[in-house]
Design an enzyme around this catalytic site. Sequence first.
Site, mmCIF file in Angstrom:
data_model
loop_
_atom_site.group_PDB
_atom_site.id
_atom_site.type_symbol
_atom_site.label_atom_id
_atom_site.label_comp_id
_atom_site.label_asym_id
_atom_site.label_seq_id
_atom_site.Cartn_x
_atom_site.Cartn_y
_atom_site.Cartn_z
ATOM 1 N N CYS A 119 0.812 -1.215 0.000
ATOM 2 C CA CYS A 119 0.000 0.000 0.000
ATOM 3 C C CYS A 119 0.849 1.270 0.000
ATOM 4 O O CYS A 119 0.312 2.364 -0.107
ATOM 5 C CB CYS A 119 -0.957 -0.014 1.186
ATOM 6 S SG CYS A 119 -2.144 -1.374 1.095
ATOM 7 N N HIS A 246 -2.801 7.045 3.854
ATOM 8 C CA HIS A 246 -3.287 5.831 3.198
ATOM 9 C C HIS A 246 -4.603 5.392 3.842
ATOM 10 O O HIS A 246 -4.717 5.342 5.064
ATOM 11 C CB HIS A 246 -2.245 4.711 3.307
ATOM 12 C CG HIS A 246 -2.781 3.373 2.914
ATOM 13 N ND1 HIS A 246 -3.363 3.151 1.690
ATOM 14 C CD2 HIS A 246 -2.867 2.197 3.593
ATOM 15 C CE1 HIS A 246 -3.770 1.892 1.631
ATOM 16 N NE2 HIS A 246 -3.484 1.296 2.771
ATOM 17 N N ASN A 276 -9.955 -0.189 1.401
ATOM 18 C CA ASN A 276 -8.507 -0.106 1.184
ATOM 19 C C ASN A 276 -8.205 -0.500 -0.258
ATOM 20 O O ASN A 276 -8.411 -1.648 -0.647
ATOM 21 C CB ASN A 276 -7.795 -1.058 2.155
ATOM 22 C CG ASN A 276 -6.271 -1.013 2.013
ATOM 23 O OD1 ASN A 276 -5.753 -0.458 1.049
ATOM 24 N ND2 ASN A 276 -5.593 -1.607 2.969
#
Lengths: 335, 76
Positions: A119, A246, A276
């Site tokens: 990520c 994030h 996500n």
Amino acid sequence: MTAASEVAGRAAVVCGVGAALPPHIVTNADLTARLDTTDEWIRSRTGITQRHVAGVDLSTTDLAVHAAAQALADGEPVTVEAVVVATTTPDRCCPATAPAVATRLGLTGVPAHDLAAGCTGFLYALATAAGLIAADTAQAVLVVGADRLATLPDPEDRTTVPLFGDGAGAVVLRRGGADEAGALGPVVLGSDGTGADLIRAPRPGALYMDGAEVFRHAVDRMSTASRQAAGAAGWNVTDIDRLIPHQANSRITSFVARQLGIPDDRRLGNVGDVGNTGAASLPLLLARSAADGRLEPGHRTLLTAFGAGLTWGATTLTWPGLSPTCLPEGAGHDR
Amino acid sequence: MTGDLVRILTDDLKLPADRLTDDASLDHAGFDSLVVVELSVLLADRYGIDISDSDIKDAATLGQLDLLITSKRSGR
């Protein structure tokens, strides 16, 4: 030959931003109908209410192309001379995604490669693209974060299925001056392979995540990297107008903001609507926030991410006069 | 329980207020591994005290957890 002072004043400048989300939305109600979980549990623990999930007809490459095309259409006119795609979920082991993306955008011939950093991939890709500009390989670079993270969990795992969605985001970087709006500050990056087992997916449909340990590492690493990036840019944390973290879990981002002393109204988020989305997370949030006015020209903006690897990073920029006209479908705003 | 712990459990960790009694077990109050680590991180951040995940899990009730936090905060 370029004068040393001119080199010192150079920077990679963000001059386009775009995003793409699959049209199909999976709500918490859709999940609770087939998994032993509740809407209340998902929302209170993660902040997520829905996620976009690509069907078999929409690949990581497709999502990347859509986001990139928007970034190129809405930004300054530049000639892209390199393409970097950050993804953990390429459509195939080989060849890489980026050359196909480049060709579909009419950029056949330019250097193009993928990178994988979980990520944190988008921040690694920004640093790589800035390096390509500094190395005189390219005057302008297309940077894409694209992932189909919904393919990674075991479809029967009620603890991980709700967390992930699919999407892509892109920015265009061009050579410019360090004092321009949009100029990237120093990019702080790090990794720790001793934590490799905390988030791992040996193959699609087999994701494992130690949520508690990931939480602890994510808060610590993003907070520390953020302070380092702000310091390297010469900013105090109190200077930061917008924190773009994030989007994995709203409770993680809330803790990060609290540790940094950044007021909650400066922390932007869209995890509630998209889940996500991996390497797509930061550019999706940038595009969304710029489009809906929460991110305005002149805002001192700090980006930070954490992901499998473990990997983490942070960087800064003053948001330029960019506001995508075409919003990715269904992307609302929350924290 | 002190008001500080109740506020942390309800406002920060989103646990149901009607289950937060002195003699409630952590399980009954809605603790899971993520809540434990969140509480540990939050206590370190807010009060500068270091209480490990296992110390938190070892508390049989919320009342015992409250005592542990209070004693750490007072440096005992």
